[in-house]
Design a protein around this motif. Sequence first.
Motif, short mmCIF file in Angstrom:
data_model
loop_
_atom_site.label_atom_id
_atom_site.label_comp_id
_atom_site.label_asym_id
_atom_site.label_seq_id
_atom_site.Cartn_x
_atom_site.Cartn_y
_atom_site.Cartn_z
N ILE A 1 0.84 -1.21 0.00
CA ILE A 1 0.00 0.00 0.00
C ILE A 1 0.87 1.25 0.00
O ILE A 1 0.61 2.21 -0.74
CB ILE A 1 -0.97 -0.02 1.20
CG1 ILE A 1 -2.02 -1.11 1.00
CG2 ILE A 1 -1.65 1.34 1.38
CD1 ILE A 1 -2.88 -1.38 2.21
N PHE A 2 1.93 1.25 0.83
CA PHE A 2 2.84 2.40 0.87
C PHE A 2 3.56 2.59 -0.46
O PHE A 2 3.83 3.72 -0.87
CB PHE A 2 3.85 2.27 2.00
CG PHE A 2 3.31 2.64 3.36
CD1 PHE A 2 2.01 3.08 3.53
CD2 PHE A 2 4.11 2.56 4.47
CE1 PHE A 2 1.52 3.43 4.77
CE2 PHE A 2 3.63 2.89 5.73
CZ PHE A 2 2.32 3.33 5.88
N LEU A 3 3.89 1.50 -1.14
CA LEU A 3 4.53 1.62 -2.46
C LEU A 3 3.58 2.26 -3.47
O LEU A 3 3.99 3.08 -4.28
CB LEU A 3 4.99 0.26 -2.96
CG LEU A 3 6.23 -0.33 -2.32
CD1 LEU A 3 6.52 -1.70 -2.93
CD2 LEU A 3 7.42 0.57 -2.52
N ILE A 4 2.33 1.85 -3.43
CA ILE A 4 1.37 2.42 -4.37
C ILE A 4 1.17 3.91 -4.09
O ILE A 4 1.15 4.73 -5.01
CB ILE A 4 0.03 1.65 -4.29
CG1 ILE A 4 0.24 0.23 -4.83
CG2 ILE A 4 -1.07 2.36 -5.06
CD1 ILE A 4 -0.94 -0.70 -4.59
N ILE A 5 1.03 4.25 -2.81
CA ILE A 5 0.87 5.66 -2.45
C ILE A 5 2.17 6.42 -2.65
O ILE A 5 2.17 7.62 -2.95
CB ILE A 5 0.39 5.77 -0.98
CG1 ILE A 5 -0.99 5.15 -0.83
CG2 ILE A 5 0.35 7.22 -0.52
CD1 ILE A 5 -1.45 5.02 0.61
N ILE B 1 7.62 7.92 1.91
CA ILE B 1 6.68 6.82 2.12
C ILE B 1 7.01 5.65 1.20
O ILE B 1 6.74 4.50 1.51
CB ILE B 1 5.23 7.31 1.98
CG1 ILE B 1 4.30 6.32 2.66
CG2 ILE B 1 4.85 7.51 0.54
CD1 ILE B 1 2.90 6.85 2.87
N PHE B 2 7.62 5.93 0.05
CA PHE B 2 8.04 4.88 -0.87
C PHE B 2 9.12 4.01 -0.23
O PHE B 2 9.06 2.78 -0.27
CB PHE B 2 8.56 5.51 -2.17
CG PHE B 2 8.84 4.54 -3.26
CD1 PHE B 2 7.82 3.98 -4.00
CD2 PHE B 2 10.14 4.18 -3.57
CE1 PHE B 2 8.06 3.09 -5.01
CE2 PHE B 2 10.41 3.28 -4.58
CZ PHE B 2 9.36 2.73 -5.30
N ILE B 3 10.09 4.64 0.42
CA ILE B 3 11.16 3.91 1.11
C ILE B 3 10.59 3.16 2.31
O ILE B 3 10.98 2.02 2.58
CB ILE B 3 12.28 4.90 1.54
CG1 ILE B 3 12.95 5.46 0.29
CG2 ILE B 3 13.30 4.21 2.43
CD1 ILE B 3 13.91 6.61 0.58
N THR B 4 9.64 3.75 2.99
CA THR B 4 9.00 3.08 4.13
C THR B 4 8.27 1.82 3.66
O THR B 4 8.25 0.81 4.36
CB THR B 4 8.01 4.05 4.81
OG1 THR B 4 8.68 5.26 5.13
CG2 THR B 4 7.45 3.45 6.07
N GLY B 5 7.67 1.88 2.49
CA GLY B 5 7.00 0.69 1.94
C GLY B 5 7.97 -0.46 1.73
O GLY B 5 7.68 -1.61 2.06
#
Length: 92
Positions: free
Chosen positions: A58-62, A69-73
Amino acid sequence: MDKIVKAAGYSNKEEEYNPALKDFVNAFKDYKKKSRSKKMKPKFLDYVAFLFIAIGIIFLIIGFSGVKIFITGWIFIVAGIVTSFISSGLNE
């Protein structure tokens, strides 16, 4: 040639099979692995790993709109995979 035949386990030249190999096959003929028939049940860490991976996706999509948030995903996905490995090791 006789030395090779004796080393391979043949006692006579007339024999058509290797007695050592036949004994090995007979020893495992009726062997049935019990873990194949046993169903696997998910444990707590399996659910945690699934949750980490789902949140990471979900974090990657967002995350296409922001870098942090991409790195957090990716961190969540890696944490989920590691948790899955730990869970597999504990289930054995």
